[in-house]
Design a protein around this motif. Structure first.
Motif, PDB file in Angstrom:
ATOM      1  N   ALA A  34     105.384  55.093   2.340  1.00 15.73           N
ATOM      2  CA  ALA A  34     103.814  54.450   3.079  1.00 15.73           C
ATOM      3  C   ALA A  34     102.806  54.685   2.683  1.00 15.73           C
ATOM      4  O   ALA A  34     102.142  54.152   1.898  1.00 15.73           O
ATOM      5  N   ARG A  35     103.142  56.074   1.849  1.00 18.93           N
ATOM      6  CA  ARG A  35     101.831  56.732   1.842  1.00 18.93           C
ATOM      7  C   ARG A  35     101.031  56.413   0.448  1.00 18.93           C
ATOM      8  O   ARG A  35     100.046  56.747   0.243  1.00 18.93           O
ATOM      9  N   LYS A  36     102.459  57.095  -0.139  1.00 19.86           N
ATOM     10  CA  LYS A  36     102.257  56.211  -1.665  1.00 19.86           C
ATOM     11  C   LYS A  36     101.842  54.679  -2.119  1.00 19.86           C
ATOM     12  O   LYS A  36     100.427  54.941  -2.354  1.00 19.86           O
ATOM     13  N   ALA A  37     101.929  53.791  -1.274  1.00 22.90           N
ATOM     14  CA  ALA A  37     101.437  52.913  -0.752  1.00 22.90           C
ATOM     15  C   ALA A  37     100.092  52.864  -0.887  1.00 22.90           C
ATOM     16  O   ALA A  37      99.459  51.982  -1.135  1.00 22.90           O
ATOM     17  N   ALA A  38     100.117  53.264   0.185  1.00 19.26           N
ATOM     18  CA  ALA A  38      98.543  53.629   1.159  1.00 19.26           C
ATOM     19  C   ALA A  38      97.156  54.408  -0.460  1.00 19.26           C
ATOM     20  O   ALA A  38      96.356  53.276  -0.512  1.00 19.26           O
ATOM     21  N   GLN A  39      97.747  55.477  -0.494  1.00 18.19           N
ATOM     22  CA  GLN A  39      96.999  55.584  -2.055  1.00 18.19           C
ATOM     23  C   GLN A  39      97.092  55.169  -3.090  1.00 18.19           C
ATOM     24  O   GLN A  39      95.421  54.992  -3.583  1.00 18.19           O
ATOM     25  N   GLN A  40      97.810  54.083  -3.243  1.00 14.60           N
ATOM     26  CA  GLN A  40      97.872  53.138  -4.758  1.00 14.60           C
ATOM     27  C   GLN A  40      96.690  51.695  -4.692  1.00 14.60           C
ATOM     28  O   GLN A  40      95.939  51.270  -5.566  1.00 14.60           O
ATOM     29  N   LYS A  41      96.705  51.434  -2.969  1.00 18.11           N
ATOM     30  CA  LYS A  41      95.532  50.544  -2.347  1.00 18.11           C
ATOM     31  C   LYS A  41      94.281  51.227  -2.860  1.00 18.11           C
ATOM     32  O   LYS A  41      93.215  50.429  -2.940  1.00 18.11           O
ATOM     33  N   LYS A  42      93.936  52.424  -1.997  1.00 20.26           N
ATOM     34  CA  LYS A  42      92.837  52.848  -1.879  1.00 20.26           C
ATOM     35  C   LYS A  42      92.182  53.523  -2.718  1.00 20.26           C
ATOM     36  O   LYS A  42      90.909  53.162  -3.461  1.00 20.26           O
ATOM     37  N   ASP A  43      93.844  54.157  -3.898  1.00 19.40           N
ATOM     38  CA  ASP A  43      93.111  54.544  -5.123  1.00 19.40           C
ATOM     39  C   ASP A  43      92.433  53.208  -6.026  1.00 19.40           C
ATOM     40  O   ASP A  43      91.026  53.941  -7.135  1.00 19.40           O
ATOM     41  N   ALA A  44      92.716  52.238  -5.946  1.00 16.60           N
ATOM     42  CA  ALA A  44      92.278  51.110  -6.691  1.00 16.60           C
ATOM     43  C   ALA A  44      90.897  50.563  -6.503  1.00 16.60           C
ATOM     44  O   ALA A  44      90.370  50.105  -7.431  1.00 16.60           O
ATOM     45  N   ALA A  45      91.107  50.532  -5.027  1.00 17.56           N
ATOM     46  CA  ALA A  45      89.371  49.658  -4.786  1.00 17.56           C
ATOM     47  C   ALA A  45      88.597  51.128  -5.102  1.00 17.56           C
ATOM     48  O   ALA A  45      87.396  50.531  -5.385  1.00 17.56           O
ATOM     49  N   SER A  46      89.044  52.884  -4.466  1.00  9.88           N
ATOM     50  CA  SER A  46      87.998  53.459  -5.414  1.00  9.88           C
ATOM     51  C   SER A  46      87.179  52.743  -6.608  1.00  9.88           C
ATOM     52  O   SER A  46      86.602  53.335  -6.931  1.00  9.88           O
ATOM     53  N   ALA A  47      88.518  52.710  -7.481  1.00 10.05           N
ATOM     54  CA  ALA A  47      88.617  52.515  -9.360  1.00 10.05           C
ATOM     55  C   ALA A  47      87.123  50.942  -8.750  1.00 10.05           C
ATOM     56  O   ALA A  47      86.397  51.782  -9.773  1.00 10.05           O
ATOM     57  N   GLU A  48      87.556  50.834  -7.982  1.00  3.06           N
ATOM     58  CA  GLU A  48      86.627  48.880  -8.411  1.00  3.06           C
ATOM     59  C   GLU A  48      85.046  49.953  -8.048  1.00  3.06           C
ATOM     60  O   GLU A  48      84.463  49.312  -8.524  1.00  3.06           O
ATOM     61  N   MET A  49      84.745  50.325  -6.833  1.00  5.61           N
ATOM     62  CA  MET A  49      83.658  50.600  -6.414  1.00  5.61           C
ATOM     63  C   MET A  49      82.908  51.531  -7.481  1.00  5.61           C
ATOM     64  O   MET A  49      81.640  51.140  -7.888  1.00  5.61           O
ATOM     65  N   ASN A  50      83.776  52.624  -8.218  1.00  2.50           N
ATOM     66  CA  ASN A  50      83.055  53.541  -9.098  1.00  2.50           C
ATOM     67  C   ASN A  50      82.397  53.394  -9.794  1.00  2.50           C
ATOM     68  O   ASN A  50      81.413  52.903 -10.766  1.00  2.50           O
ATOM     69  N   GLN A  51      82.892  51.656 -10.177  1.00  7.79           N
ATOM     70  CA  GLN A  51      83.068  51.199 -11.960  1.00  7.79           C
ATOM     71  C   GLN A  51      81.431  50.580 -10.927  1.00  7.79           C
ATOM     72  O   GLN A  51      80.870  50.039 -12.554  1.00  7.79           O
ATOM     73  N   ILE A  52      81.628  49.785 -10.382  1.00  5.39           N
ATOM     74  CA  ILE A  52      79.817  48.873  -9.543  1.00  5.39           C
ATOM     75  C   ILE A  52      79.388  49.733  -9.642  1.00  5.39           C
ATOM     76  O   ILE A  52      77.907  49.948 -10.380  1.00  5.39           O
ATOM     77  N   SER A  53      79.320  51.090  -9.188  1.00  2.00           N
ATOM     78  CA  SER A  53      78.109  52.187  -8.824  1.00  2.00           C
ATOM     79  C   SER A  53      77.763  52.152  -9.997  1.00  2.00           C
ATOM     80  O   SER A  53      76.247  52.386 -10.387  1.00  2.00           O
ATOM     81  N   LYS A  54      78.515  52.610 -11.108  1.00  2.00           N
ATOM     82  CA  LYS A  54      78.179  53.078 -12.882  1.00  2.00           C
ATOM     83  C   LYS A  54      77.047  52.203 -13.073  1.00  2.00           C
ATOM     84  O   LYS A  54      76.185  52.246 -14.153  1.00  2.00           O
ATOM     85  N   SER A  55      77.706  50.680 -12.406  1.00  2.39           N
ATOM     86  CA  SER A  55      76.687  49.853 -13.762  1.00  2.39           C
ATOM     87  C   SER A  55      75.839  49.639 -12.625  1.00  2.39           C
ATOM     88  O   SER A  55      74.769  49.369 -13.510  1.00  2.39           O
ATOM     89  N   ILE A  56      75.724  49.956 -11.692  1.00  2.00           N
ATOM     90  CA  ILE A  56      73.928  49.673 -11.206  1.00  2.00           C
ATOM     91  C   ILE A  56      73.389  50.918 -11.815  1.00  2.00           C
ATOM     92  O   ILE A  56      71.668  50.594 -12.118  1.00  2.00           O
ATOM     93  N   GLY A  57      73.777  52.003 -11.833  1.00  2.00           N
ATOM     94  CA  GLY A  57      73.372  53.122 -12.399  1.00  2.00           C
ATOM     95  C   GLY A  57      72.115  52.536 -13.738  1.00  2.00           C
ATOM     96  O   GLY A  57      71.301  52.712 -14.217  1.00  2.00           O
ATOM     97  N   ALA A  58      73.372  51.589 -14.452  1.00  2.00           N
ATOM     98  CA  ALA A  58      72.892  51.629 -15.698  1.00  2.00           C
ATOM     99  C   ALA A  58      71.605  50.557 -15.881  1.00  2.00           C
ATOM    100  O   ALA A  58      70.895  50.418 -16.759  1.00  2.00           O
ATOM    101  N   LEU A  59      72.267  49.162 -14.991  1.00  2.00           N
ATOM    102  CA  LEU A  59      71.435  48.421 -14.579  1.00  2.00           C
ATOM    103  C   LEU A  59      69.685  48.759 -13.786  1.00  2.00           C
ATOM    104  O   LEU A  59      68.699  48.692 -14.994  1.00  2.00           O
ATOM    105  N   MET A  60      69.804  50.384 -13.717  1.00  2.00           N
ATOM    106  CA  MET A  60      68.390  50.499 -13.021  1.00  2.00           C
ATOM    107  C   MET A  60      67.820  50.917 -13.341  1.00  2.00           C
ATOM    108  O   MET A  60      67.223  51.390 -14.901  1.00  2.00           O
ATOM    109  N   ALA A  61      68.612  52.233 -14.499  1.00  3.45           N
ATOM    110  CA  ALA A  61      68.098  52.500 -16.188  1.00  3.45           C
ATOM    111  C   ALA A  61      67.218  51.665 -16.698  1.00  3.45           C
ATOM    112  O   ALA A  61      66.207  52.011 -17.457  1.00  3.45           O
ATOM    113  N   GLN A  62      67.974  50.662 -16.910  1.00  3.46           N
ATOM    114  CA  GLN A  62      67.243  49.246 -18.018  1.00  3.46           C
ATOM    115  C   GLN A  62      66.315  48.820 -17.056  1.00  3.46           C
ATOM    116  O   GLN A  62      65.506  47.708 -18.401  1.00  3.46           O
ATOM    117  N   GLY A  63      66.003  48.972 -15.822  1.00  6.35           N
ATOM    118  CA  GLY A  63      64.948  48.498 -15.860  1.00  6.35           C
ATOM    119  C   GLY A  63      65.307  46.891 -15.217  1.00  6.35           C
ATOM    120  O   GLY A  63      64.218  45.769 -14.765  1.00  6.35           O
TER     121      GLY A  63
END
Length: 452
Positions: A34-63
């Motif tokens: 159960a723990r592993k399953a929870a971690q996999q779901k959470k990791d996937a969500a975190s990965a997506e979040m990190n992606q978006i955050s990064k892209s926001i940073g890039a967009l802001m930089a480009q104005g």
RNA sequence: GGAAAGAUGGCGGAGUGGUCGAUCGCGGCGGUCUUGAAAACCGUUGACCUUAACGGGUCCGGGGGUUCGAAUCCCUCUCUUUCCGCCA
């Protein structure tokens, strides 16, 4: 690992008479999944979040403000989701550590089956003139690894016990006669189980401590003088907590525990450490006072020095690699046996059965000396291999020389030795008309050949 | 007990909101050079979880919060150091 060796572990736990071994292991595996399953779901969500955050940073930089705002809008739901998944994962993890803490160590295959003390097996004897039945044991099971070589205590021939030439006084009477130990004064200032050593009695304590430390130093152990009060993390590290919570004195205001053995501070020295393989085996020894509440003890077991709330003990502790820990263990056994031989005491070495072993040990040998006045065997040392059990809790690891990778170490320890029962046996067995004879090896430390 | 400062990788020590798991030095490891070693130079060097693997995730004392994003801001706890007081 647990999953792979399920059968063996369940069998091992049953040997230790751990109830519901099978169900417990099954539930641990389920929780882990159960723990592993929870971690996999959470990791996937975190990965997506990190992606978006990064892209926001890039967009802001480009104005590109507007696009960034649009991306921000998407994060709300995701964030909630991650929070929930994190909580789920933490819950499963907590369940898992709690479950794991309740499971004792798995005994080695050579540990005999059995419920209690009478199923322990004597593997070696020495120190007195015994008859035929024990000859084979006396020749020695130096390797301590042969199975089936020994006598279960239920079959132990009591007629083979050392036979005193005359009726001997118990040590509590000798203590009075020679004014060595005052139990009543101890009761006055502290309570039962806190004896006061006086004069030659105190000197004998100091002599034994110095003798044991000197022997340990000679055998290559580094002397440590640790604190005798430890925090909770240390208690969990060596496994006294949560198993033996009630056996330790606890200072509530500071949440500290008086150590029941030097094993606790000396082993915890290596908590959260990564040791270079070149530095193994680590061989430490320490003299400390040990404190035990001994709740529930009674009768002849607590008479005199037999069971105390505070006593002196010299402990040896080793950290080693998995492939050398068994050799380490045997070296320790030989060391302890040597001490008993030098003290000229009759002894026997027992391999403890599954039911009599401690929660944390994988393999344990007890040393007992014979009391000629009490006509019984007294335990003076327990020498155990904990395999990876403590090291897992301690996060004590070592870096292998060849592949530079990190692996879990093995921990071992043993008393070398605990004083009170040694003193009891020395006094009782060595009494003669002129006084109490001090064994030769101890004389330089005691400064005399006799207590008079 | 009172006051102040601090807690970052094996160690030392940077880093005050956006490729920072983290500059740099030391140490360690590999190599070049050398008869060998040292020096010098070049390269390399955290742990944990997850995955068959690729990869993904977590960790800058602990916990919580703000934020799309925290080593960096806020709250809280713990510990350490320094000064004062007390004292074996």
């Amino acid at each position: 690992m647990l999953t792979l060796n399920k059968q063996a572990i369940v069998a091992g736990l049953e040997k230790k008479h751990f109830n519901d071994a099978h169900d417990t292991i099954e539930s641990v595996i389920a929780i882990d999944q159960a723990r592993k399953a929870a971690q996999q779901k959470k990791d996937a969500a975190s990965a997506e979040m990190n992606q978006i955050s990064k892209s926001i940073g890039a967009l802001m930089a480009q104005g590109k403000r507007e696009e960034a705002e649009a991306a921000k809008a998407k994060t709300g739901e995701l964030k909630e989701n991650i929070k929930a998944l994190e909580a789920e994962m933490a819950a499963e993890e907590e369940k898992l550590t709690q479950a794991l803490l309740q499971i004792p160590n798995v005994p080695y295959s050579i540990v005999p089956e059995g419920k209690g003390a009478e199923d322990n097996v004597a593997v070696k004897v020495g120190g007195w003139n015994f008859g035929e039945p024990l000859k084979k044991l006396a020749e020695g099971n130096r390797s301590f690894d042969a199975d089936g070589n020994g006598i279960a205590l239920r079959d132990w021939p009591a007629s083979e016990d050392p036979q005193p030439a005359f009726a001997k006084l118990p040590h509590w009477e000798l203590a009075k006669k020679y004014n060595l130990i005052d139990f009543d004064l101890g009761v006055k200032i502290s309570g039962a189980g806190f004896p006061v050593y006086i004069g030659q009695g105190a000197r004998l304590q100091r002599a034994l401590i110095n003798f044991f430390l000197a022997e340990a130093n000679k055998a290559g152990y580094t002397e440590i003088m640790p604190p005798t009060v430890v925090n909770q993390a240390s208690g969990y590290g060596t496994g006294q907590l949560p198993d033996k919570e009630g056996q330790m004195y606890h200072c509530e205001v500071d949440d500290l525990y008086l150590i029941p053995t030097a094993e606790v501070p000396v082993t915890n020295l290596y908590r959260d450490e990564i040791i270079d393989e070149a530095n193994l085996p680590i061989k430490n020894c320490a003299y400390t006072e040990c404190f035990r509440r001994e709740a529930g003890s009674y009768g002849k077991d607590v008479r005199g020095l037999n069971r105390l709330h505070e006593f002196s003990k010299i402990e040896i502790v080793r950290i080693d690699t998995p492939d050398h820990s068994d050799a380490s263990h045997r070296e320790m056994l030989a060391h302890v046996e040597g001490l008993l031989q030098k003290l000229e005491l009759p002894y026997r070495i027992l391999r403890l059965c599954g039911g009599d072993m401690s929660f944390t040990a994988a393999l344990c040998y007890d040393f007992e000396v014979y009391s000629e006045a009490q006509h019984r065997w007294l335990e003076v040392s327990s020498t155990s291999n904990f395999d990876t059990y403590q090291a897992n809790r301690l996060k004590c690891r070592y870096r292998k020389a060849d592949d530079k990778k990190v692996y879990i170490a093995h921990t071992l320890n043993g008393s070398a030795l605990a004083l009170p029962r040694i003193v009891a046996a020395l006094l009782e067995n060595n009494q003669c008309e002129e006084g109490i004879r001090i064994p030769k090896a101890l004389q330089p430390f005691f400064g005399d050949d006799m207590i008079r």
